[in-house]
Design an enzyme around this catalytic site. Structure first.
Site, short mmCIF file in Angstrom:
data_model
loop_
_atom_site.label_atom_id
_atom_site.label_comp_id
_atom_site.label_asym_id
_atom_site.label_seq_id
_atom_site.Cartn_x
_atom_site.Cartn_y
_atom_site.Cartn_z
N LYS A 1 -19.42 -16.32 9.45
CA LYS A 1 -17.74 -16.42 9.25
C LYS A 1 -17.43 -18.13 8.29
O LYS A 1 -17.88 -18.70 9.01
CB LYS A 1 -16.88 -16.23 10.49
CG LYS A 1 -15.73 -16.28 10.44
CD LYS A 1 -15.27 -15.67 11.88
CE LYS A 1 -13.66 -15.47 12.66
NZ LYS A 1 -13.26 -14.89 12.99
N SER B 1 -10.40 -10.60 12.98
CA SER B 1 -9.64 -11.71 12.27
C SER B 1 -11.90 -11.78 11.40
O SER B 1 -11.40 -11.87 10.08
CB SER B 1 -9.77 -13.09 12.37
OG SER B 1 -11.23 -13.29 13.59
N SER C 1 -11.40 -10.46 17.90
CA SER C 1 -12.07 -10.73 16.38
C SER C 1 -13.50 -10.08 16.30
O SER C 1 -13.23 -9.66 14.65
CB SER C 1 -11.65 -11.85 15.76
OG SER C 1 -10.59 -12.16 15.10
N1 GLN Z 1 -6.21 -10.40 15.97
C1 GLN Z 1 -5.04 -11.32 17.49
C2 GLN Z 1 -5.00 -12.17 16.63
O1 GLN Z 1 -4.41 -11.89 16.06
C3 GLN Z 1 -6.77 -12.20 18.15
C4 GLN Z 1 -7.15 -13.21 16.43
C5 GLN Z 1 -9.42 -12.86 17.12
O2 GLN Z 1 -9.65 -13.11 17.89
N2 GLN Z 1 -9.57 -14.49 16.14
O3 GLN Z 1 -4.99 -13.23 17.19
#
Ligand code: GLN
Length: 501
Positions: free
Chosen positions: A81, A156, A180
């Site tokens: 990532k 994400s 995410s």
């Molecule tokens: N979807 C959640 C957010 O927008 C979690 C994102 C994540 O785990 N990085 O913060």
């Protein structure tokens, strides 16, 4: 020959390379060929440097010819990532503000992967600074779900999930702050695991919300997830929140007999507002695990209640998360001031104007929304009402889990309320987007480890995952149950049609 190599697991790749059946270069070329063939349609990668990948593979082949021994990920391609710092290689967080940032050091997990003789194959797309649930918040490109490219892959860590789902890498690394890793894993039909907070070093992970962020593996099989987690996990003097605990032998724990595992189904996570097919698939998986030797019991996590009012859902966990995560983000992202990192506006009147313009032009909408929310929650007069209150509720949410784990070994729940939604479907409504994580966020707030495991497909052919949550430091339990499940299903073996035969 090549297309079959790209279908091998990481364990198979390592073994066949070490036995001399196949060269590291052939392995790298097989995955690079799939990236070349598929990624213009999927958009999983932000950066692939084929010549650098081949050079590393050739060096591994030379070492093998010289009779050297290898680390646990010998010749295994791994996708990273793009919020993991890679020395000399751009690390952008899919943000304009870090567009030209080239870190002078490797994240600890990257260092460990290199020491384990893995072959980093590319940097993957994400929602900007990992803020989002669909990978649509990337400043660079939208990543698409290989099962249906008109749909989102989740986020994400959407890029990392997609490259495993579409055989562009056998394993990948992501980060999970509120879901995410698990949410895109579920929506793409692969296994994703968020380790216990403190299990994996965050040194060199670009910080979003430091008390919630954890790095973890994507893989197809439980064995591969165990193999990758083994390399990622363990104490690191460079991260003071990384626990001084030796990592157990995860592969051995995954292989332990599963009979007698006590699984709890939290009433609060099987809600009215969720998709009927998702619910049915998760419940069916629970019953098949029971048939495989587990005992099932109902349980309650009272402070993780989700209220359904018509179409709309609300939960304490989501509310608390969006105070704490944004508060921490507003502080972490203060360092992007146009002075020290990446992007600086071309024209400005004075220093203050330079900060304002650089941040104004460098950050995307969602990131700005969070900085504003978090700054507000931390400002004097509101700190007690929002931030402090959220911290207290976080403790109560955590106690629910501590209480539940007095009588069960694992909690089983859906990972997501629906299968993958369409590109653009939720971009107008941040709140609806936030609710994609309604089942995953609690484990981050409580610090527990949790995984999403492919459990089957909707009638429309979209993958669905179930979530397992375990007590702190019990990743072995997650892997053991995932492994037992993978003995009685082929959900994790199916490939999206786009990959071809
Ligand atoms: N979807 C959640 C957010 O927008 C979690 C994102 C994540 O785990 N990085 O913060």
């Amino acid at each position: 020959m090549h297309s079959s190599i790209a279908a091998w697991t990481a364990v198979e790749i390592r073994e066949r390379f070490c036995r001399g059946d196949v060269s590291a270069l052939e392995i790298a070329d097989a995955f690079l060929a799939n990236i070349e063939r598929l990624d213009s349609r999927l958009g999983a990668f932000l950066l692939v440097r084929p010549e650098a990948v081949r050079d590393r593979a050739r060096r591994l082949d030379e070492r093998r010819a010289a009779g050297e021994t290898f680390g646990p990920l010998a010749a295994v391609p791994v996708a990273l990532k793009d919020n993991l710092c890679t020395r000399g290689i751009p690390t952008t967080c899919a943000s304009r503000i870090l567009k030209d940032f080239v870190p002078p050091y490797d994240a600890t997990v990257v260092r460990r992967l290199l020491d384990a003789d893995a072959v980093p194959i590319g940097k993957t797309n994400l929602d900007e600074f990992a803020m989002g649930s669909s990978t649509e918040n990337s400043a660079v490109q939208v990543t698409r779900n290989p099962w249906d490219p008109s749909r989102i892959p989740g986020g994400s860590s959407g890029g990392s999930a997609v490259c495993v789902a579409a055989d562009m890498a056998p394993i990948a690394v992501g980060s999970d702050t509120g879901g995410s890793i698990r949410q895109p894993a579920a929506l793409c039909g692969v296994l994703g695991l968020k380790p216990t907070y403190g299990r994996v070093s965050r040194y060199g992970l670009v910080a979003f919300a430091s008390s919630l962020d954890q790095i973890g593996p994507f893989a197809r099989t439980a064995e591969d997830a165990a193999l990758l987690l083994q390399v990622l996990a363990g104490h690191d003097p460079l991260d003071s929140t990384c626990a001084r605990l030796p990592a157990p032998d995860f592969a051995a724990e995954a292989a332990r007999p599963f009979e007698g595992t006590r699984i709890g189904l939290p009433r609060e996570f099987f809600i009215e507002g969720m998709d009927g097919e998702v619910r049915a698939l998760v419940e069916e998986a629970a019953h098949r695990l029971e048939a495989a030797g587990a005992t099932l019991t109902g349980l309650t996590l009272p402070h993780n209640r989700i209220d359904v009012d018509g179409e709309s859902l609300s939960s304490f966990a989501v509310a608390v998360y969006y105070i704490i995560a944004t508060a921490e983000a507003s502080s972490n992202l203060a360092r992007y001031d146009g002075v020290r990192y990446g992007f600086r506006a071309d024209e400005f009147r004075d220093m203050i104007d330079m900060y304002a313009r650089s941040r104004g032009e460098g950050f995307g909408e969602e990131v700005k929304r969070r900085i504003v929310l978090g700054t507000y929650a931390l400002s004097s007069g509101y700190y007690d009402a929002y931030y402090l209150k959220a911290c207290k509720v976080r403790t109560i949410i955590r106690r629910d889990f501590d209480e539940a784990f007095k009588s069960v070994d694992l909690i089983l729940a859906p990972t997501t309320p629906t299968a993958a939604f369409r590109v653009g479907e939720k971009t107008e409504s941040p709140l609806e987007m936030y609710l994609s994580d309604v089942f995953t966020i609690s484990a981050n707030l409580a610090g527990n480890c949790a995984a999403s495991v492919p459990c089957g497909f909707t009638g429309g052919g979209l993958p669905v995952g179930f979530q397992l949550i375990a007590p702190h430091w019990q990743e072995g339990r997650l892997l053991q149950a995932a492994h037992a499940w993978q003995q009685i299903t082929d959900a994790h073996l199916r490939r999206p049609p786009i990959v071809g035969p």
